[in-house]
Design an enzyme around this catalytic site. Structure first.
Site, PDB file in Angstrom:
ATOM      1  N   SER A   1       0.840  -1.197   0.000  1.00 41.03           N
ATOM      2  CA  SER A   1       0.000   0.000   0.000  1.00 41.03           C
ATOM      3  C   SER A   1       0.872   1.242   0.000  1.00 41.03           C
ATOM      4  CB  SER A   1      -0.902   0.012   1.242  1.00 41.03           C
ATOM      5  OG  SER A   1      -1.535   1.265   1.406  1.00 41.03           O
TER       6      SER A   1
ATOM      7  N   TYR B   1      -3.149  -0.814  10.345  1.00 41.13           N
ATOM      8  CA  TYR B   1      -3.095  -1.113   8.910  1.00 41.13           C
ATOM      9  C   TYR B   1      -1.760  -0.681   8.310  1.00 41.13           C
ATOM     10  CZ  TYR B   1      -4.268  -0.821   3.929  1.00 41.13           C
ATOM     11  OH  TYR B   1      -4.274  -0.960   2.569  1.00 41.13           O
TER      12      TYR B   1
END
Length: 678
Positions: A555, A568
């Site tokens: 990400s 996350y």
């Protein structure tokens, strides 16, 4: 508009071809003759519709038929230059076509056109080939069929064989068909129904005679220690052996594999005569063109250890390659095509089953089906007589036939990911599904792994049948489920080449609201899950010795610090560093490890649909339905990022253009300057 003769032919072909007792996949051909009006002269002209080259009877449609003028086809007899130049007649068929002619005529066209019958069936039934390959096949033909079926000595398919059968029919008006030595059967009739009835009578009569008169143990007594392992044990052993065997079978060229532990294979390998019979090879041209002249057979008992089996397989493979090269050298003549490869297409492991290989899953699966046909043929021949296939010189003439070589040269260029087997986690939706879809479109075989088995299987079904994709249930936090998913890939497709760590979830909370449970769940699924998947996959990739790819869908957050997603972003940073660590460790095995850093993939995303979207929208103060547009406007390119954009990056990283790239992270975020890698 389809003529009635062609329509009847297609229906007959589909009935005959859909029953494996009648013919093997894509084996044999059928024809019908009838009158049609010539659009040029307005007069009746006799035409022949015949299955074209490369088609399959069971699925034949009108587009698979070649259409020829019978008068012009039979006139070729006047210019036939003889058996030494009969291959030239295939090109001559083009001058006999009616109109656009339909499909390309096959080598067997002459058989159908020259035989004086309105309808002709040429088939490869196991029962018929058993008689055709028996040492005393001619005598058996007389005994079984009387004067209704005539023996035709082996002759390579072609124009001369058509002349031979035409002469035999003319000389034997009571005959309804013939047994082609070493090859198959041909039957005929005045109507489509009669031809089909005659074909089935020959097939069934041969099968009934073998059943009533054959020896009870045609393969000899049971061989001590070679019986089938229990189902779970043999499939576990098959999965353990699969990477090594696939690597050996891909020494010359990468292959996709297939595995079967069908009773017919296990029974054959448990019998005393299997080494002798396997060494004789197959006989019907359709069989050995797909299975090679003979298989590689492991000569160890069923309970041999995996380690001992692997060591012996490597020895046998080296010997097989030497033997195949010698076979080529003994039979090659000036002008023979170059040797195509010396690796086996069929590998037999007693107590376990059969591995078969080809350029794609269907080819690999069909090769295995053909060897099962060959086992059935051997059983029938040995039950009545002695199995006596055509000699190796004739096999070589067909395997390295100029016409066969030309057919291979006409095949389209393989797609970028042909022969590659991919496993994608979290692939039932969103980015994972887009990746699986793109890889399948590029020719890969795909295993869709997901928490939800029903959704995984549905996603796989969308990509095609099980020759293209399968769905498996895999919780990436479970080492056992991961291993089961990889074993499914090994047993379905023979190996593994490409793994995409995509499974994930997201918990969007500020630091003080993030619980220990949140943290553990986030890291278990993505950091630990990716580690477990990569570890299990790396073991296979190393054993195969074929290199491979591991991709991490990380990400933008792995390098960019944003608010309210500590769990996350931290686990994404973990994944990003796993890429670097594994690239450094696995490079010596030819395994490339790369990462992709997407951002703002809202549409189709399972994560966003699961509540993450609403929470991120709240953080940024925009309506959830406008979150994708919001993300797009904050990028340099002002473009929304879609799952397909990530899939494109996976395809490029694992394709043929970036073969020297490893340890790389590619941003797929439409341009986020704060996340530029340094």
């Amino acid at each position: 508009m389809t003529s009635q003769a062609a329509a009847d032919l297609i229906a007959r072909s589909n009935r005959l071809g859909s029953d494996p007792k009648n013919t093997n996949y894509a084996g044999g051909n059928t024809s019908a003759k009838g009158l049609e009006v010539d659009p040029v002269t307005g007069e009746d002209v006799e035409l022949m519709w015949v299955k074209g080259s490369g088609g399959d009877l069971g699925t034949l449609t009108e587009s698979g038929l070649a259409v020829l003028r019978v008068d012009r086809l039979r006139a070729l007899v006047n210019v036939y230059p003889g058996v030494d130049r009969e291959d030239e007649m295939v090109a001559a068929f083009d001058y006999t076509l009616h109109g656009k002619g339909g499909a390309a005529p096959s080598i067997d066209t002459a058989m159908h056109g020259l035989v004086d019958a309105a309808h002709v069936d040429h088939l490869h039934p196991d029962s018929g080939i058993a008689i055709a390959t028996a040492a005393d096949g001619e005598e058996l033909t007389r005994t079984i069929f009387g004067d209704k079926v005539v023996w035709v000595p082996w002759r390579r398919p072609g124009f001369q064989l058509g002349l031979d059968i035409a002469a035999i029919k003319a000389e034997n008006p009571e005959a309804i068909g013939c047994i082609l030595g070493g090859h198959g059967i041909t039957a005929w009739g005045d109507t489509s129904e009669e031809s089909e009835r005659n074909s089935l009578w020959i097939i069934d009569t041969a099968a009934e005679y073998i059943a009533a008169n054959g020896r009870p143990e045609p393969f000899g007594p049971a061989l001590d220690g070679y019986g089938a392992l229990e189902p779970a044990e043999r499939r576990a052993k098959a999965a353990a052996l699969a990477p090594t065997i696939r690597g050996l079978a891909s020494t010359d060229k990468a292959q996709v594999g297939s595995f079967t532990d069908a009773d017919v294979v296990l029974d054959f390998l448990a019998s005393a005569e299997h080494p002798r019979l396997a060494a004789l090879g197959t006989s019907c041209p359709d069989h050995f063109l797909r299975t090679k002249v003979k298989p590689l057979v492991l000569d160890l008992p069923a309970d041999a250890s995996v380690e001992d089996s692997i060591a012996r397989l490597k020895e046998l493979h080296a010997a097989y390659r030497e033997d195949y090269a010698a076979y080529y050298d003994r039979n090659a003549v000036e002008g023979s095509p170059a040797m195509r490869g010396a690796d086996p297409a069929i590998v037999l492991v007693p107590g376990v089953g059969m591995f078969s290989y080809g350029a794609n899953k269907q080819t690999a699966r069909v090769a295995g089906e053909f060897y099962i046909n060959a086992i059935n043929v051997m059983r029938g021949a040995e039950a009545l007589s002695t199995y006596a296939p055509i000699d190796e010189a004739e096999k070589f003439r067909i395997e390295y036939w100029a016409l066969e070589e030309a057919k291979l040269q006409r095949l389209p260029e393989p797609k970028s990911h042909a022969t590659r087997v991919a496993l994608v986690t979290g692939a039932a939706s969103g980015i994972g599904k887009a990746i699986a879809t793109r890889l399948a479109a590029e020719g890969a075989c795909v295993v869709i792994a997901d928490l939800d088995l029903e959704k995984a299987e549905a996603a796989a079904a969308e990509l095609g049948g099980t020759d293209v994709a399968i769905g498996v249930q895999a919780n990436v936090t479970s080492e056992a489920e991961i291993q089961a998913g990889i074993e499914a890939a090994l047993l379905q497709f023979g190996g593994l080449d490409l793994v995409v760590n995509n499974a994930g979830l997201s918990i969007s909370k500020p630091l003080l609201e993030t619980t220990e449970k949140d943290w553990d769940l986030q890291h278990d699924v993505m950091a630990k899950g990716s580690f477990l998947v990569s570890k299990a996959a790396a073991r296979v990739l190393i054993e195969q010795e074929m290199g491979g790819d591991i991709i991490y869908i990380s990400s933008k957050n792995s390098v960019f610090a944003g608010p309210n997603n500590i769990a996350y972003s931290a686990t994404k940073a973990d994944q990003a560093h796993q890429v670097r660590l594994l690239a450094a460790e696995l490079g010596e095995y030819g395994v490339k490890v790369n990462g992709i850093n997407p951002d703002g993939v809202v549409r189709g995303s399972g994560i966003f649909a699961g509540g993450w979207g609403a929470k991120r929208a709240a953080v940024y103060g925009v309506p959830e339905e406008e979150l994708g547009a919001y993300y797009a406007q904050r990028t340099l390119l002002k473009r929304e990022v879609l799952p397909e954009n990530v899939a494109n990056a996976v395809a490029v990283l694992t394709g043929s253009d970036l073969t020297h790239t490893t340890g790389l992270h590619i941003p797929v975020d439409a341009g986020v300057a704060a996340a530029f890698l340094r």
